[in-house]
Design a protein around this motif. Structure first.
Motif, PDB file in Angstrom:
ATOM      1  N   ILE A   1      -6.908 -14.902  -4.892  1.00  0.00           N
ATOM      2  CA  ILE A   1      -6.940 -13.452  -4.670  1.00  0.00           C
ATOM      3  C   ILE A   1      -5.824 -13.039  -3.725  1.00  0.00           C
ATOM      4  N   GLN A   2      -5.682 -13.788  -2.650  1.00  0.00           N
ATOM      5  CA  GLN A   2      -4.648 -13.482  -1.663  1.00  0.00           C
ATOM      6  C   GLN A   2      -3.253 -13.524  -2.283  1.00  0.00           C
ATOM      7  N   GLU A   3      -2.967 -14.567  -3.033  1.00  0.00           N
ATOM      8  CA  GLU A   3      -1.618 -14.738  -3.585  1.00  0.00           C
ATOM      9  C   GLU A   3      -1.266 -13.630  -4.566  1.00  0.00           C
ATOM     10  N   VAL A   4      -2.213 -13.261  -5.422  1.00  0.00           N
ATOM     11  CA  VAL A   4      -1.941 -12.211  -6.409  1.00  0.00           C
ATOM     12  C   VAL A   4      -1.736 -10.862  -5.724  1.00  0.00           C
ATOM     13  N   LEU A   5      -2.600 -10.532  -4.783  1.00  0.00           N
ATOM     14  CA  LEU A   5      -2.502  -9.231  -4.126  1.00  0.00           C
ATOM     15  C   LEU A   5      -1.287  -9.141  -3.210  1.00  0.00           C
ATOM     16  N   VAL A   6      -0.907 -10.249  -2.593  1.00  0.00           N
ATOM     17  CA  VAL A   6       0.306 -10.260  -1.774  1.00  0.00           C
ATOM     18  C   VAL A   6       1.540 -10.067  -2.650  1.00  0.00           C
ATOM     19  N   ALA A   7       1.556 -10.723  -3.816  1.00  0.00           N
ATOM     20  CA  ALA A   7       2.660 -10.532  -4.753  1.00  0.00           C
ATOM     21  C   ALA A   7       2.730  -9.077  -5.201  1.00  0.00           C
ATOM     22  N   ASN A   8       1.565  -8.455  -5.392  1.00  0.00           N
ATOM     23  CA  ASN A   8       1.525  -7.044  -5.754  1.00  0.00           C
ATOM     24  C   ASN A   8       2.052  -6.170  -4.616  1.00  0.00           C
ATOM     25  N   LEU A   9       1.754  -6.562  -3.384  1.00  0.00           N
ATOM     26  CA  LEU A   9       2.258  -5.827  -2.222  1.00  0.00           C
ATOM     27  C   LEU A   9       3.779  -5.776  -2.206  1.00  0.00           C
ATOM     28  N   HIS A  10       4.389  -6.851  -2.686  1.00  0.00           N
ATOM     29  CA  HIS A  10       5.851  -6.933  -2.690  1.00  0.00           C
ATOM     30  C   HIS A  10       6.451  -6.368  -3.988  1.00  0.00           C
ATOM     31  N   ASN A  11       5.603  -5.648  -4.740  1.00  0.00           N
ATOM     32  CA  ASN A  11       6.046  -4.917  -5.933  1.00  0.00           C
ATOM     33  C   ASN A  11       6.626  -5.802  -7.027  1.00  0.00           C
ATOM     34  N   HIS A  12       6.119  -7.019  -7.160  1.00  0.00           N
ATOM     35  CA  HIS A  12       6.505  -7.842  -8.297  1.00  0.00           C
ATOM     36  C   HIS A  12       5.827  -7.297  -9.552  1.00  0.00           C
ATOM     37  N   ALA A  13       6.398  -7.603 -10.699  1.00  0.00           N
ATOM     38  CA  ALA A  13       5.803  -7.165 -11.963  1.00  0.00           C
ATOM     39  C   ALA A  13       4.390  -7.731 -12.091  1.00  0.00           C
ATOM     40  N   THR A  14       3.536  -6.979 -12.800  1.00  0.00           N
ATOM     41  CA  THR A  14       2.134  -7.385 -12.920  1.00  0.00           C
ATOM     42  C   THR A  14       2.005  -8.793 -13.490  1.00  0.00           C
ATOM     43  N   ASN A  15       2.755  -9.095 -14.521  1.00  0.00           N
ATOM     44  CA  ASN A  15       2.682 -10.440 -15.132  1.00  0.00           C
ATOM     45  C   ASN A  15       3.120 -11.518 -14.146  1.00  0.00           C
ATOM     46  N   ILE A  16       4.103 -11.191 -13.317  1.00  0.00           N
ATOM     47  CA  ILE A  16       4.561 -12.158 -12.309  1.00  0.00           C
ATOM     48  C   ILE A  16       3.465 -12.391 -11.273  1.00  0.00           C
ATOM     49  N   CYS A  17       2.793 -11.325 -10.859  1.00  0.00           N
ATOM     50  CA  CYS A  17       1.701 -11.461  -9.885  1.00  0.00           C
ATOM     51  C   CYS A  17       0.622 -12.400 -10.407  1.00  0.00           C
TER      52      CYS A  17
END
Length: 287
Positions: A242-258
């Motif tokens: 959960i942490q890794e996906v949401l942190v990736a989202n925080l940094h505005n990576h593409a949804t598939n990348i998250c």
């Protein structure tokens, strides 16, 4: 089943080997109730002194994990990735629509598709709180990342209390066995005028205390503590995802990348294949 089989193996091998060597169970069975009362009772008493009521209940509840194994299975990791994908994608498309789901997850059709995840209040709260923080337009995403890390560390430390409590009990059992043995020796010395066969039985009974303390520590309680630690560490990966996906989202990576970041973070034996995850996401989109 594996845990139960292990316990059976311990008893069969220890006492079976003792009987094969010519040992007699009579002296052990005769002394066992008294020694177990002293050693087990003292260990339980020390456990109660060293822990609060909530911690005692938590430990007793966690003992079941030794036989059940980790809470989260491979399907749960796949479902979590699908849930996060839907939430992150919706947040990118319509932030207002996302608020309806994170403010009332129990009424959300997105969360409702994953009942096992919804049943875990902490997982749901972590997801909703983080997405809510993102919607507040934090200037520094590292602030949210630090809050998540602190929260996870606190949750992990709390989950490990049962393991630590059982390990402390296991560490004390050999010493309590010696205490029981010393009491047996004191009893024997009070009967020093008895014939050798009587003294032999009394000394044998005293040594049962030492045996019982060591046996319970390294054969039962210690392995329970080790198993609980391994299970809690494995279940912690669920929240790390959960942490890794949401942190990736925080940094505005593409949804598939998250989502791919989360998939790669998943433990190897629980990680869904790329194609299996794609199929699951397509099924959710169709639904």
């Amino acid at each position: 089943m594996v845990g139960l089989a292990g316990i059976v193996c311990i008893f069969v091998m220890v006492f079976g080997g003792y009987l094969m060597a010519g040992g007699k169970m009579a002296i052990i069975l005769k002394t066992l109730p008294y020694e177990l009362t002293m050693i087990g009772g003292a260990a339980v008493g020390a456990f109660l002194v060293g822990n609060s009521i909530s911690e005692v209940k938590h430990t007793l509840k966690d003992i079941g994990k030794v036989f059940k194994g980790p809470r989260w299975k491979a399907d749960d990791y796949r479902d979590l990735l699908c849930l996060l994908y839907e939430l992150v994608r919706l947040g990118r498309q319509n932030a207002v629509a996302l608020e309806e789901h994170i403010e009332a997850p129990e009424a959300s059709d997105i969360f409702g598709a994953y009942p096992r995840i919804v049943a875990d209040a902490e997982a749901v709260a972590m997801i909703c709180d983080t997405l809510r923080a993102i919607s507040m337009n934090y200037d520094d995403p590292h602030q949210v990342e630090e809050v998540l890390a602190t929260r996870m560390e606190e949750n992990f430390n709390h989950s490990m209390h049962s393991s630590h409590a059982l390990q402390s009990m296991a560490d004390s059992l050999p010493a309590l066995g010696i205490v029981a043995a010393v009491l047996g020796v004191i009893k024997t010395m009070g009967s020093i005028d008895q014939p050798p066969e009587v003294l032999g039985k009394l000394i044998g009974g005293a040594l049962v205390g030492t045996f019982l303390g060591v046996f319970l520590a390294y054969g039962i309680v210690g392995p329970f503590a080790i198993r609980l630690k391994a299970i809690n560490e494995q279940d912690a990966h669920f929240y790390t995802l959960i942490q890794e996906v949401l942190v990736a989202n925080l940094h505005n990576h593409a949804t598939n990348i998250c989502i791919e970041v989360g998939r790669q973070t998943t433990p190897t034996h629980m990680r869904p294949s790329y194609s299996a995850l794609e199929e699951a996401l397509k099924s959710r989109k169709a639904a």
